[in-house]
Design a protein around this motif. Structure first.
Motif, PDB file in Angstrom:
ATOM      1  N   LYS A   8       0.855  -1.184   0.000  1.00 17.31           N
ATOM      2  CA  LYS A   8       0.000   0.000   0.000  1.00 17.31           C
ATOM      3  C   LYS A   8       0.889   1.231   0.000  1.00 17.31           C
ATOM      4  O   LYS A   8       2.025   1.188   0.475  1.00 17.31           O
ATOM      5  CB  LYS A   8      -0.916   0.030   1.238  1.00 17.31           C
ATOM      6  CG  LYS A   8      -1.954  -1.068   1.251  1.00 17.31           C
ATOM      7  CD  LYS A   8      -2.987  -0.831   0.186  1.00 17.31           C
ATOM      8  CE  LYS A   8      -4.051  -1.900   0.164  1.00 17.31           C
ATOM      9  NZ  LYS A   8      -5.067  -1.640  -0.839  1.00 17.31           N
ATOM     10  N   ARG A   9       0.357   2.342  -0.519  1.00 19.87           N
ATOM     11  CA  ARG A   9       1.125   3.580  -0.613  1.00 19.87           C
ATOM     12  C   ARG A   9       0.734   4.570   0.484  1.00 19.87           C
ATOM     13  O   ARG A   9      -0.365   4.520   1.027  1.00 19.87           O
ATOM     14  CB  ARG A   9       0.868   4.246  -1.966  1.00 19.87           C
ATOM     15  CG  ARG A   9       1.358   3.469  -3.158  1.00 19.87           C
ATOM     16  CD  ARG A   9       2.822   3.640  -3.459  1.00 19.87           C
ATOM     17  NE  ARG A   9       3.151   5.030  -3.725  1.00 19.87           N
ATOM     18  CZ  ARG A   9       4.379   5.514  -3.652  1.00 19.87           C
ATOM     19  NH1 ARG A   9       5.388   4.750  -3.323  1.00 19.87           N
ATOM     20  NH2 ARG A   9       4.618   6.786  -3.892  1.00 19.87           N
ATOM     21  N   THR A  10       1.646   5.489   0.772  1.00 17.42           N
ATOM     22  CA  THR A  10       1.366   6.599   1.675  1.00 17.42           C
ATOM     23  C   THR A  10       0.057   7.265   1.252  1.00 17.42           C
ATOM     24  O   THR A  10      -0.165   7.482   0.064  1.00 17.42           O
ATOM     25  CB  THR A  10       2.521   7.620   1.623  1.00 17.42           C
ATOM     26  OG1 THR A  10       3.699   7.004   2.142  1.00 17.42           O
ATOM     27  CG2 THR A  10       2.201   8.870   2.435  1.00 17.42           C
ATOM     28  N   GLY A  11      -0.807   7.523   2.232  1.00 17.34           N
ATOM     29  CA  GLY A  11      -2.091   8.179   1.968  1.00 17.34           C
ATOM     30  C   GLY A  11      -3.250   7.219   1.816  1.00 17.34           C
ATOM     31  O   GLY A  11      -4.401   7.632   1.891  1.00 17.34           O
ATOM     32  N   GLY A  36      -7.566   0.726   9.193  1.00 14.19           N
ATOM     33  CA  GLY A  36      -8.325   1.969   9.088  1.00 14.19           C
ATOM     34  C   GLY A  36      -7.475   3.220   9.167  1.00 14.19           C
ATOM     35  O   GLY A  36      -7.919   4.293   8.748  1.00 14.19           O
ATOM     36  N   ASN A  37      -6.250   3.112   9.703  1.00 12.18           N
ATOM     37  CA  ASN A  37      -5.367   4.274   9.750  1.00 12.18           C
ATOM     38  C   ASN A  37      -4.819   4.555   8.350  1.00 12.18           C
ATOM     39  O   ASN A  37      -4.796   3.679   7.494  1.00 12.18           O
ATOM     40  CB  ASN A  37      -4.206   4.047  10.719  1.00 12.18           C
ATOM     41  CG  ASN A  37      -4.633   4.155  12.165  1.00 12.18           C
ATOM     42  OD1 ASN A  37      -5.747   4.552  12.475  1.00 12.18           O
ATOM     43  ND2 ASN A  37      -3.751   3.793  13.067  1.00 12.18           N
ATOM     44  N   ILE A  38      -4.353   5.769   8.146  1.00 14.74           N
ATOM     45  CA  ILE A  38      -3.776   6.171   6.866  1.00 14.74           C
ATOM     46  C   ILE A  38      -2.266   5.957   6.923  1.00 14.74           C
ATOM     47  O   ILE A  38      -1.617   6.326   7.899  1.00 14.74           O
ATOM     48  CB  ILE A  38      -4.089   7.659   6.574  1.00 14.74           C
ATOM     49  CG1 ILE A  38      -5.607   7.883   6.540  1.00 14.74           C
ATOM     50  CG2 ILE A  38      -3.433   8.115   5.280  1.00 14.74           C
ATOM     51  CD1 ILE A  38      -6.348   7.074   5.501  1.00 14.74           C
ATOM     52  N   PHE A  39      -1.723   5.346   5.861  1.00 16.83           N
ATOM     53  CA  PHE A  39      -0.274   5.119   5.827  1.00 16.83           C
ATOM     54  C   PHE A  39       0.455   6.455   5.787  1.00 16.83           C
ATOM     55  O   PHE A  39       0.143   7.312   4.955  1.00 16.83           O
ATOM     56  CB  PHE A  39       0.119   4.268   4.616  1.00 16.83           C
ATOM     57  CG  PHE A  39      -0.245   2.830   4.789  1.00 16.83           C
ATOM     58  CD1 PHE A  39       0.539   1.984   5.558  1.00 16.83           C
ATOM     59  CD2 PHE A  39      -1.379   2.311   4.204  1.00 16.83           C
ATOM     60  CE1 PHE A  39       0.199   0.656   5.733  1.00 16.83           C
ATOM     61  CE2 PHE A  39      -1.731   0.981   4.362  1.00 16.83           C
ATOM     62  CZ  PHE A  39      -0.938   0.151   5.143  1.00 16.83           C
ATOM     63  N   PRO A  40       1.448   6.626   6.657  1.00 14.23           N
ATOM     64  CA  PRO A  40       2.171   7.896   6.731  1.00 14.23           C
ATOM     65  C   PRO A  40       3.312   7.975   5.714  1.00 14.23           C
ATOM     66  O   PRO A  40       3.755   6.953   5.187  1.00 14.23           O
ATOM     67  CB  PRO A  40       2.747   7.856   8.149  1.00 14.23           C
ATOM     68  CG  PRO A  40       3.009   6.405   8.393  1.00 14.23           C
ATOM     69  CD  PRO A  40       1.862   5.688   7.707  1.00 14.23           C
ATOM     70  N   PRO A  41       3.806   9.184   5.486  1.00 17.39           N
ATOM     71  CA  PRO A  41       5.035   9.303   4.706  1.00 17.39           C
ATOM     72  C   PRO A  41       6.208   8.844   5.574  1.00 17.39           C
ATOM     73  O   PRO A  41       6.072   8.700   6.788  1.00 17.39           O
ATOM     74  CB  PRO A  41       5.134  10.807   4.410  1.00 17.39           C
ATOM     75  CG  PRO A  41       4.297  11.457   5.451  1.00 17.39           C
ATOM     76  CD  PRO A  41       3.255  10.467   5.879  1.00 17.39           C
ATOM     77  N   GLY A  44       9.524  12.267   5.156  1.00 16.80           N
ATOM     78  CA  GLY A  44       8.963  13.317   4.336  1.00 16.80           C
ATOM     79  C   GLY A  44       8.592  12.912   2.916  1.00 16.80           C
ATOM     80  O   GLY A  44       8.206  13.758   2.120  1.00 16.80           O
ATOM     81  N   ASN A  45       8.699  11.617   2.612  1.00 17.08           N
ATOM     82  CA  ASN A  45       8.418  11.148   1.254  1.00 17.08           C
ATOM     83  C   ASN A  45       7.293  10.127   1.236  1.00 17.08           C
ATOM     84  O   ASN A  45       7.138   9.347   2.179  1.00 17.08           O
ATOM     85  CB  ASN A  45       9.662  10.487   0.654  1.00 17.08           C
ATOM     86  CG  ASN A  45      10.809  11.455   0.516  1.00 17.08           C
ATOM     87  OD1 ASN A  45      10.670  12.514  -0.070  1.00 17.08           O
ATOM     88  ND2 ASN A  45      11.956  11.106   1.073  1.00 17.08           N
ATOM     89  N   ALA A  46       6.538  10.108   0.142  1.00 20.88           N
ATOM     90  CA  ALA A  46       5.549   9.058  -0.065  1.00 20.88           C
ATOM     91  C   ALA A  46       6.307   7.767  -0.352  1.00 20.88           C
ATOM     92  O   ALA A  46       7.285   7.770  -1.103  1.00 20.88           O
ATOM     93  CB  ALA A  46       4.644   9.409  -1.234  1.00 20.88           C
ATOM     94  N   VAL A  47       5.889   6.685   0.308  1.00 26.15           N
ATOM     95  CA  VAL A  47       6.569   5.398   0.155  1.00 26.15           C
ATOM     96  C   VAL A  47       5.545   4.285  -0.017  1.00 26.15           C
ATOM     97  O   VAL A  47       4.346   4.486   0.163  1.00 26.15           O
ATOM     98  CB  VAL A  47       7.466   5.078   1.386  1.00 26.15           C
ATOM     99  CG1 VAL A  47       8.608   6.065   1.497  1.00 26.15           C
ATOM    100  CG2 VAL A  47       6.648   5.049   2.674  1.00 26.15           C
ATOM    101  N   THR A  48       6.042   3.123  -0.339  1.00 21.74           N
ATOM    102  CA  THR A  48       5.219   1.914  -0.378  1.00 21.74           C
ATOM    103  C   THR A  48       5.465   1.139   0.906  1.00 21.74           C
ATOM    104  O   THR A  48       6.610   0.965   1.324  1.00 21.74           O
ATOM    105  CB  THR A  48       5.594   1.046  -1.595  1.00 21.74           C
ATOM    106  OG1 THR A  48       5.336   1.799  -2.783  1.00 21.74           O
ATOM    107  CG2 THR A  48       4.783  -0.239  -1.629  1.00 21.74           C
ATOM    108  N   TRP A  49       4.370   0.696   1.536  1.00 23.23           N
ATOM    109  CA  TRP A  49       4.432  -0.094   2.755  1.00 23.23           C
ATOM    110  C   TRP A  49       4.054  -1.531   2.425  1.00 23.23           C
ATOM    111  O   TRP A  49       3.147  -1.762   1.631  1.00 23.23           O
ATOM    112  CB  TRP A  49       3.463   0.453   3.800  1.00 23.23           C
ATOM    113  CG  TRP A  49       3.857   1.815   4.319  1.00 23.23           C
ATOM    114  CD1 TRP A  49       3.485   3.017   3.806  1.00 23.23           C
ATOM    115  CD2 TRP A  49       4.682   2.095   5.442  1.00 23.23           C
ATOM    116  NE1 TRP A  49       4.040   4.041   4.550  1.00 23.23           N
ATOM    117  CE2 TRP A  49       4.782   3.493   5.568  1.00 23.23           C
ATOM    118  CE3 TRP A  49       5.353   1.297   6.371  1.00 23.23           C
ATOM    119  CZ2 TRP A  49       5.520   4.124   6.559  1.00 23.23           C
ATOM    120  CZ3 TRP A  49       6.083   1.915   7.367  1.00 23.23           C
ATOM    121  CH2 TRP A  49       6.168   3.295   7.466  1.00 23.23           C
TER     122      TRP A  49
END
Length: 55
Positions: A8-11, A36-41, A44-49
Motif C-alpha cells: 500500500k502507498r502513503t495516503g 483503518g489508519n492512513i499510511f504515513p510518509p 517526508g516522502n511518499a513510500v510503499t508499505w
C-alpha cells in the motif's frame, strides 16, 4: 485476512492491523499500523508499505 506481502502507498487506508515495512533497498524501517489508519510518509516522502507481520 489481507495476505502478507500486500503493498500500500502513503495516503491509503490500512486494510489489516500489523507490522508494515517500508519497501526500500536502503532502509528496513517498520511500523505498527492499525486497520483503518492512513499510511504515513517516511522521512517526508511518499513510500510503499508492505505487510510483514500480523498484529
Amino acid at each position: 485476512m489481507t495476505p502478507l506481502g500486500t503493498k500500500k502507498r502513503t495516503g491509503e487506508s490500512c486494510p489489516e492491523s500489523g507490522v508494515w515495512k517500508v519497501d526500500s533497498l536502503y532502509d528496513s524501517t517498520t511500523a505498527p499500523i492499525a486497520r483503518g489508519n492512513i499510511f504515513p510518509p517516511y522521512k517526508g516522502n511518499a513510500v510503499t508499505w508492505i505487510l510483514s507481520r500480523y498484529a
